[in-house]
Write a protein that holds these residues in place. Structure first.
Motif, PDB file in Angstrom:
ATOM      1  N   ILE A 104       0.833  -1.208   0.000  1.00  0.00           N
ATOM      2  CA  ILE A 104       0.000   0.000   0.000  1.00  0.00           C
ATOM      3  C   ILE A 104       0.867   1.256   0.000  1.00  0.00           C
ATOM      4  CG2 ILE A 104      -1.648   1.325   1.371  1.00  0.00           C
ATOM      5  CD1 ILE A 104      -2.867  -1.372   2.243  1.00  0.00           C
ATOM      6  N   LEU A 105       1.942   1.231   0.815  1.00  0.00           N
ATOM      7  CA  LEU A 105       2.840   2.385   0.843  1.00  0.00           C
ATOM      8  C   LEU A 105       3.496   2.611  -0.521  1.00  0.00           C
ATOM      9  CD1 LEU A 105       4.568   1.942   4.333  1.00  0.00           C
ATOM     10  CD2 LEU A 105       2.863   3.659   3.688  1.00  0.00           C
ATOM     11  N   GLN A 106       3.923   1.500  -1.153  1.00  0.00           N
ATOM     12  CA  GLN A 106       4.521   1.643  -2.488  1.00  0.00           C
ATOM     13  C   GLN A 106       3.515   2.225  -3.484  1.00  0.00           C
ATOM     14  OE1 GLN A 106       6.014  -2.213  -3.565  1.00  0.00           O
ATOM     15  NE2 GLN A 106       7.802  -2.095  -2.185  1.00  0.00           N
ATOM     16  N   ALA A 107       2.277   1.733  -3.402  1.00  0.00           N
ATOM     17  CA  ALA A 107       1.249   2.254  -4.321  1.00  0.00           C
ATOM     18  C   ALA A 107       0.988   3.729  -4.064  1.00  0.00           C
ATOM     19  CB  ALA A 107      -0.040   1.441  -4.169  1.00  0.00           C
ATOM     20  N   GLN A 108       0.940   4.113  -2.773  1.00  0.00           N
ATOM     21  CA  GLN A 108       0.717   5.531  -2.461  1.00  0.00           C
ATOM     22  C   GLN A 108       1.862   6.404  -2.958  1.00  0.00           C
ATOM     23  OE1 GLN A 108       0.054   5.636   1.754  1.00  0.00           O
ATOM     24  NE2 GLN A 108      -2.072   4.903   1.583  1.00  0.00           N
ATOM     25  N   GLU A 109       3.098   5.920  -2.764  1.00  0.00           N
ATOM     26  CA  GLU A 109       4.249   6.702  -3.237  1.00  0.00           C
ATOM     27  C   GLU A 109       4.225   6.848  -4.761  1.00  0.00           C
ATOM     28  OE1 GLU A 109       7.692   4.767  -1.773  1.00  0.00           O
ATOM     29  OE2 GLU A 109       7.410   5.425   0.317  1.00  0.00           O
ATOM     30  N   ARG A 110       3.876   5.744  -5.458  1.00  0.00           N
ATOM     31  CA  ARG A 110       3.806   5.825  -6.907  1.00  0.00           C
ATOM     32  C   ARG A 110       2.695   6.779  -7.366  1.00  0.00           C
ATOM     33  NH1 ARG A 110       4.656  -0.384  -9.145  1.00  0.00           N
ATOM     34  NH2 ARG A 110       6.816  -0.620  -8.411  1.00  0.00           N
ATOM     35  N   ALA A 111       1.563   6.697  -6.645  1.00  0.00           N
ATOM     36  CA  ALA A 111       0.468   7.609  -7.003  1.00  0.00           C
ATOM     37  C   ALA A 111       0.878   9.063  -6.752  1.00  0.00           C
ATOM     38  CB  ALA A 111      -0.783   7.269  -6.192  1.00  0.00           C
ATOM     39  N   LYS A 112       1.603   9.293  -5.636  1.00  0.00           N
ATOM     40  CA  LYS A 112       2.067  10.644  -5.350  1.00  0.00           C
ATOM     41  C   LYS A 112       3.043  11.119  -6.413  1.00  0.00           C
ATOM     42  CE  LYS A 112       4.200  13.385  -1.689  1.00  0.00           C
ATOM     43  NZ  LYS A 112       4.793  13.355  -0.334  1.00  0.00           N
ATOM     44  N   GLU A 113       3.989  10.236  -6.785  1.00  0.00           N
ATOM     45  CA  GLU A 113       4.953  10.604  -7.823  1.00  0.00           C
ATOM     46  C   GLU A 113       4.249  10.865  -9.154  1.00  0.00           C
ATOM     47  OE1 GLU A 113       7.726   7.439  -7.956  1.00  0.00           O
ATOM     48  OE2 GLU A 113       8.713   7.963  -6.058  1.00  0.00           O
ATOM     49  N   LYS A 118       2.429  14.560 -13.100  1.00  0.00           N
ATOM     50  CA  LYS A 118       1.326  15.130 -13.882  1.00  0.00           C
ATOM     51  C   LYS A 118       1.210  16.626 -13.654  1.00  0.00           C
ATOM     52  CE  LYS A 118      -3.578  14.387 -14.874  1.00  0.00           C
ATOM     53  NZ  LYS A 118      -4.785  13.594 -14.504  1.00  0.00           N
ATOM     54  N   ALA A 119       1.359  17.043 -12.377  1.00  0.00           N
ATOM     55  CA  ALA A 119       1.292  18.481 -12.080  1.00  0.00           C
ATOM     56  C   ALA A 119       2.453  19.224 -12.744  1.00  0.00           C
ATOM     57  CB  ALA A 119       1.312  18.695 -10.567  1.00  0.00           C
ATOM     58  N   ALA A 120       3.652  18.607 -12.693  1.00  0.00           N
ATOM     59  CA  ALA A 120       4.796  19.253 -13.342  1.00  0.00           C
ATOM     60  C   ALA A 120       4.581  19.353 -14.850  1.00  0.00           C
ATOM     61  CB  ALA A 120       6.074  18.470 -13.031  1.00  0.00           C
TER      62      ALA A 120
END
Length: 376
Positions: A104-113, A118-120
């Motif tokens: 879950i942490l890996q998925a959250q980090e990937r989603a954050k990245e 996307k924002a960049a």
């Protein structure tokens, strides 16, 4: 309590693993699929399928196909090898929970990245679009400046051509005047020579007839004097231009106040007729009264509805633009809305109307006294 799915099948090659999970009635909308490097889960209430993979996989390139009551996973291995089993053996609950949390942490980090990327990307796109717009505006501005410069040069050339034509016309007129004056001088000189020739002829004749007597000699001398008078000058026209008259009568007899009052009455009459214009035809009778509109605007101003008050004052001014209080009230509305230029403009109009009204209604002596006293 979810039902654990255990009747699945799987196949493998050195590079990929294919898992077939039967789920009755499964659909893309209701199935929740979660996949990381070492963990795969499908939640389709009341069914639950999860597996702790034997080796890590490439979860970004792996695929899942949902349909016909089955989910088929195609998982690509990170390392080329054959797995002994699909899931890790001897996994206790604590280890399972740890793997879940880590996934879950890996998925959250990937989603954050992914969100940051996307924002960049969006910021870069906005920046690029802004630069493109600035370039387009700069090109448009340059094009407009070039057009203005071309128009200015064209106007300058036309002005120079017009000046050259005027200069040539003036030069031709001057040459014609000089030719005409030369011709007149030649004509006068010819007439003078003719007169001198006649006078010499007559003098010689008088000498031959001197013996005829003193009386005849005196008569002949008098005629000679009359004939020796030069010819009259040539006839010409002189063009005279008069300055236009400002007043219909002489200034000392003009009644400026009466004339301005008459013009004011004519304007009021025309304004009264303007109420029949089609744009005022749908107004009520009271809405055609400037005083009613002024009171309506005052009520709207009291309720802080300044835009509606301005509309009421605008209509009243169109019906009668000689009421200074309408301009003052509209200036107050503009002042509330921070439209300082319009407020100054309306105040100046009200001042000019009041000054003109005092000039027309008060005696001249009293009017000048008020000018000195109040500085209006």
């Amino acid at each position: 309590m979810p039902l654990q799915v255990s009747d699945y099948t799987w196949q493998q090659t050195k590079t990929a693993v294919v898992i077939s999970v039967p789920l009755r009635g499964v659909s893309i909308r209701d199935a929740d699929v979660f996949c990381t490097e070492n963990y795969l889960k499908v939640n389709f209430p009341p069914f639950l399928f999860e597996v702790f993979l034997y080796a890590p996989i490439d979860d970004e390139n792996s695929k899942a196909k949902i349909g016909n009551d089955t989910i088929i996973f195609t998982l690509y291995k990170k390392e080329v090898a054959m797995w002994e089993t699909l899931s890790v053996a001897d996994v206790d609950k604590k280890m399972m929970q740890s793997i879940r949390e880590k996934s879950i942490l890996q998925a959250q980090e990937r989603a954050k990245e992914a969100a940051e990327a996307k924002a960049a990307t969006r910021r870069e796109d906005q920046k690029y679009a802004l630069n493109v717009m600035m370039q387009i505006e700069e090109e448009e501005r340059k094009k407009i400046e070039d057009m203005k410069e071309n128009e200015r040069m064209k106007a300058t050339k036309e002005l120079e051509a017009w000046r050259e034509c005027q200069r040539r016309a003036e030069e031709q007129k001057r040459i014609q005047r000089e030719k005409k004056s030369c011709e007149q001088e030649k004509q006068i000189e010819g007439e003078r020579r003719k007169l001198n020739h006649k006078s010499h002829t007559r003098i010689s004749a008088s000498r031959n007839l001197a013996t005829k007597g003193r009386l005849s000699e005196n008569i002949f001398s008098e005629k000679l004097k009359e004939n020796s008078i030069p010819a009259p000058r040539s006839v010409g026209n002189i063009k005279i231009n008069f300055t236009p008259r400002v007043f219909p009568t002489a200034l000392r007899e003009s009644q400026v106040a009466d004339e301005e009052e008459w013009l004011h009455k004519q304007a009021e009459a025309r304004r009264a007729l303007n109420t029949d214009i089609p744009e005022f035809s749908d107004l009520k009778e009271e809405e055609k009264n400037p005083e009613w509109l002024k009171d309506k605007g005052n009520k709207l101003f009291a309720t802080e509805n300044y835009l509606a008050a301005i509309n009421a004052y605008n209509l009243a001014i169109r019906l009668n633009n000689k009421i200074p209080l309408l301009y003052l009230n509209r200036a107050a509305c503009h002042l509330k809305l921070k439209n300082l230029h319009k407020a100054i403009e309306d105040s100046s109009k009200a001042y000019r109307i009041m000054k003109l009204h005092l000039r027309l209604t008060l005696p001249m002596k009293l009017y000048k006294m008020m000018l000195r006293r109040f500085g209006i």
